[in-house]
Design an enzyme around this catalytic site. Structure first.
Site, PDB file in Angstrom:
ATOM      1  N   GLU A 195     -52.430 -48.097  15.726  1.00  0.00           N
ATOM      2  CA  GLU A 195     -52.074 -46.709  16.051  1.00  0.00           C
ATOM      3  C   GLU A 195     -51.534 -46.139  14.749  1.00  0.00           C
ATOM      4  O   GLU A 195     -50.423 -46.462  14.335  1.00  0.00           O
ATOM      5  CB  GLU A 195     -50.997 -46.655  17.137  1.00  0.00           C
ATOM      6  N   ASN A 199     -61.687 -46.329  26.169  1.00  0.00           N
ATOM      7  CA  ASN A 199     -60.817 -47.487  25.977  1.00  0.00           C
ATOM      8  C   ASN A 199     -60.206 -47.974  27.301  1.00  0.00           C
ATOM      9  O   ASN A 199     -59.208 -48.677  27.325  1.00  0.00           O
ATOM     10  CB  ASN A 199     -59.701 -47.159  24.981  1.00  0.00           C
ATOM     11  N   ARG A 202     -60.338 -36.158  24.477  1.00  0.00           N
ATOM     12  CA  ARG A 202     -60.109 -37.587  24.235  1.00  0.00           C
ATOM     13  C   ARG A 202     -61.303 -38.448  24.663  1.00  0.00           C
ATOM     14  O   ARG A 202     -61.645 -39.431  24.010  1.00  0.00           O
ATOM     15  CB  ARG A 202     -58.860 -37.987  25.031  1.00  0.00           C
ATOM     16  N   GLU A 228     -58.393 -38.244  17.853  1.00  0.00           N
ATOM     17  CA  GLU A 228     -57.627 -39.007  16.871  1.00  0.00           C
ATOM     18  C   GLU A 228     -58.392 -39.025  15.544  1.00  0.00           C
ATOM     19  O   GLU A 228     -58.920 -40.045  15.125  1.00  0.00           O
ATOM     20  CB  GLU A 228     -57.357 -40.407  17.433  1.00  0.00           C
TER      21      GLU A 228
HETATM   22 ZN    ZN Z   1     -56.628 -43.820  20.978  1.00  0.00          ZN
END
Ligand code: ZN
Ligand code: NAG
Ligand code: NAG
Ligand code: NAG
Length: 438
Positions: free
Chosen positions: A399, A272, A255, A200
Site C-alpha cells: 500500500e 481484489n 475502483r 490508485e
Molecule cells: Zn487497492
C-alpha cells in the site's frame, strides 16, 4: 534509449523553460471531469466507541459516501481511521450529524475538485513528455502506457518481451512485460501487478518506474544486474484496464472493473475480492453496488481469470507475487482472509522487515508491515492470498503513499520520491529470494 530519459543534470537545464511553457499553456481554470467534484469534501473520522461506529455506518449508507479508507463500510469499527469522500450535496448533512453526535472529525480536503486540479497538470495541456524523453513523473493514460510498452518491446528486445494474457471485459488487451535475460531455459520469476484498483494511480506509475530503472541501471548497478540475470520479472502495469481508463475519462474515484450484471444497474466487481480463496466471505460484499463486491462467482472477471490462469500455468517458476496498491504505507503479506500465521512465517517476515527498513532509509517514510488481516483489515478473495495458497511462497501487497493527506490524489510531484523508495524495497525482496532464507 529515447524513452528512458537522460541523466538528471542534463534534464535540469530544461526545467525552467519547461515550467514557463506549462504556465503559459495552463489557463488556471481547468474543468477536469466536468467539475463533478466541486465542493466535495474528504473527511477523516475515528469512531471512539462501537455505538459511534454503528452510527457512522448508518449515515455512510444513507449518504452513499465514497469510502477511501477502509474499503468497505462493514470494516468501519471502533478505533478505525475512516476517510470518506462526501459529495457536496451530502456534506452539510454529514457535518450536522457529526456536530450533533460529537464524533471527532477532521476535514482532510475542503474542496476535492481543487485538490484534484492542483495535483495534476492538465492531460491535454501539459507536456506529456519531458524535453529529453519519456516523462515518468506524470501519470499516464492507459493508451500512453500501452504505447510505451509497445515501444520498449521494439527497442529493448534483448531484455523485454511484451505479450497479452487475454482480454478485459470491454475487450482491451491485458498486456504483460517479461523482463530479464533469456539466458537459461528454467529460471525463477517474480510477478508484479499494478492497478488492480483503478483509482490508485501511483501503482501503474510505479510499474513503469520499475521497468525504467531496470533498463537504466542494469549495466551500472550490480544488484539490478544480479536480479535480472537470475530472475525473470513479469510486470503487468495496469491490471484493471477498463477501470483505469474509466478513472481517467469519467470517475476519478472508480475502483472496480467495469463488468455489467444482468440484474443490477451498478457495474463492476472488486478485482481484489474475486479470487477463489475464501471467496465472498468477511471483508467482501455480495452487493453489486458496493465497492468491495466479490462478483457473481470466483474469477468471474476476465482480468482476474486471465492472471489466475497465467499464474497457475507458471507457478512452478514464480517465487514471488507482488501487488501494488494505495494508500496506507504498508507492506502486507498473508493471510488477508483470516487471523493466522502462515507457515514459514519468519522468512516472509524478515523479508518484509528488511524491505521496509530499506524503504525508510531513503526519505524516512515509515511503513507498517505484517499480515494483511491484522495490519490492515480482514478481506477475503484477494489476489495475494490466492497466490500464496497456490504455491507462491513470497506474496506481498504494497500500500504505497500516503496516509491520507492526498490519498488517491497523490500529486505527480511525489511520484519520483515514492517510486525511488519503493524500488529499494522491491530490490530487497528480490535479493531475499536469491538467498537461502536463514
Ligand atoms: Zn487497492
Ligand atoms: C446528491 O446528488 C446525487 C446526484 O445528483 C443524488 O443521486 C443524491 O441522492 C443526492 N444526495 C443527497 C443527500 O441529496
Ligand atoms: C513484441 O515483440 C516481438 C518481436 O520481438 C513480437 O513477436 C511480439 O508480437 C511483440 N509483442 C506485442 C504485444 O506486440
Ligand atoms: C517452508 O520451508 C521449507 C524449507 O525451506 C520448505 O520445504 C517448505 O515447502 C516451506 N513451506 C511453505 C508452505 O512455504
Amino acid at each position: 534509449m529515447k524513452f528512458l530519459g537522460k541523466p538528471r543534470s542534463q534534464r535540469a537545464d530544461f526545467l525552467p523553460l519547461c515550467l514557463l511553457f506549462l504556465k503559459l499553456l495552463h489557463p488556471g481554470h481547468s474543468h477536469l471531469y466536468s467539475s463533478r467534484y466541486a465542493g466535495d469534501k474528504v473527511i477523516r473520522l475515528i469512531p471512539n466507541t462501537e455505538e459511534e461506529a454503528c452510527a457512522l455506518k448508518k449515515i455512510y449508507q444513507q449518504l452513499k459516501v465514497d469510502l477511501w479508507q477502509p474499503s468497505s463500510i462493514s470494516q468501519v469499527s471502533e478505533g478505525t481511521v475512516t476517510d470518506v469522500h462526501i459529495p457536496h450535496n451530502g456534506s452539510r448533512a454529514l457535518l450536522a450529524f457529526l456536530q450533533e453526535t460529537n464524533i471527532h472529525y477532521k476535514i482532510l480536503m475542503e474542496d476535492l475538485q481543487k485538490v484534484l486540479e492542483k495535483g495534476s497538470s492538465l492531460p491535454t495541456q501539459r507536456s506529456r513528455r519531458s524535453v529529453s524523453g519519456y516523462n515518468y513523473e506524470v501519470y499516464h493514460s492507459l493508451e500512453e502506457i500501452q504505447n510505451w510498452m509497445h515501444h520498449l518491446n521494439k527497442t529493448h528486445s534483448g531484455l523485454i518481451h511484451m505479450f497479452s494474457i487475454g482480454k478485459s471485459y470491454e475487450g482491451r488487451s491485458l498486456f504483460v512485460l517479461k523482463l530479464g535475460r533469456r539466458s537459461r531455459a528454467y529460471q525463477r520469476a517474480v510477478w508484479i501487478d499494478c492497478g488492480i484498483h483503478a483509482r490508485e494511480w501511483i501503482g501503474p506509475a510505479f510499474c513503469q518506474w520499475f521497468v525504467k530503472e531496470a533498463l537504466l541501471t542494469y549495466r551500472s548497478d550490480p544488484t539490478m544486474r544480479k536480479m535480472l540475470n537470475h530472475l525473470y520479472f513479469y510486470i503487468m502495469p495496469v491490471f484493471n484496464v477498463d477501470g483505469y481508463h474509466f478513472s481517467w475519462t469519467n470517475d476519478r474515484f472508480w475502483r472496480k472493473t467495469r463488468s455489467r450484471s444482468s440484474r443490477f444497474r451498478c457495474r463492476g466487481v472488486d478485482a481484489n475480492r474475486n479470487w477463489r480463496v475464501k471467496w465472498c466471505d468477511e471483508g467482501a460484499s455480495m452487493h453489486p453496488c458496493d465497492d468491495t463486491y466479490c462478483g457473481p462467482f470466483p474469477e468471474s472477471e476476465p482480468e482476474v481469470k486471465a492472471v489466475a490462469n497465467f499464474l497457475r500455468k507458471h507457478k512452478k517458476h514464480i517465487r514471488a507475487y507482488l501487488s501494488f496498491h494505495a494508500y496506507a504505507q504498508m507492506l502486507l503479506y498473508p493471510y488477508s482472509y483470516k487471523y493466522a500465521t502462515i507457515p514459514n512465517f519468519s522468512c516472509v517476515e524478515s523479508a518484509a522487515y528488511k524491505a521496509v527498513n530499506a524503504l525508510q532509509s531513503v526519505y524516512g517514510i515509515q511503513y507498517r508491515y505484517g499480515p494483511a488481516s491484522s495490519t490492515l483489515y480482514v478481506s477475503s478473495g484477494s489476489s495475494m492470498d490466492w497466490a500464496y495458497k497456490n504455491g507462491i511462497p513470497y506474496t506481498f501487497a504494497f500500500e504505497l503513499r500516503d496516509t491520507g493527506h492526498f490519498g488517491f490524489l497523490l500529486p505527480e510531484m511525489l511520484i519520483k520520491p515514492t517510486c525511488t523508495e519503493t524500488m529499494l524495497a522491491v530490490k530487497n525482496i528480490a535479493m531475499h529470494l536469491l538467498k537461502k532464507c536463514p
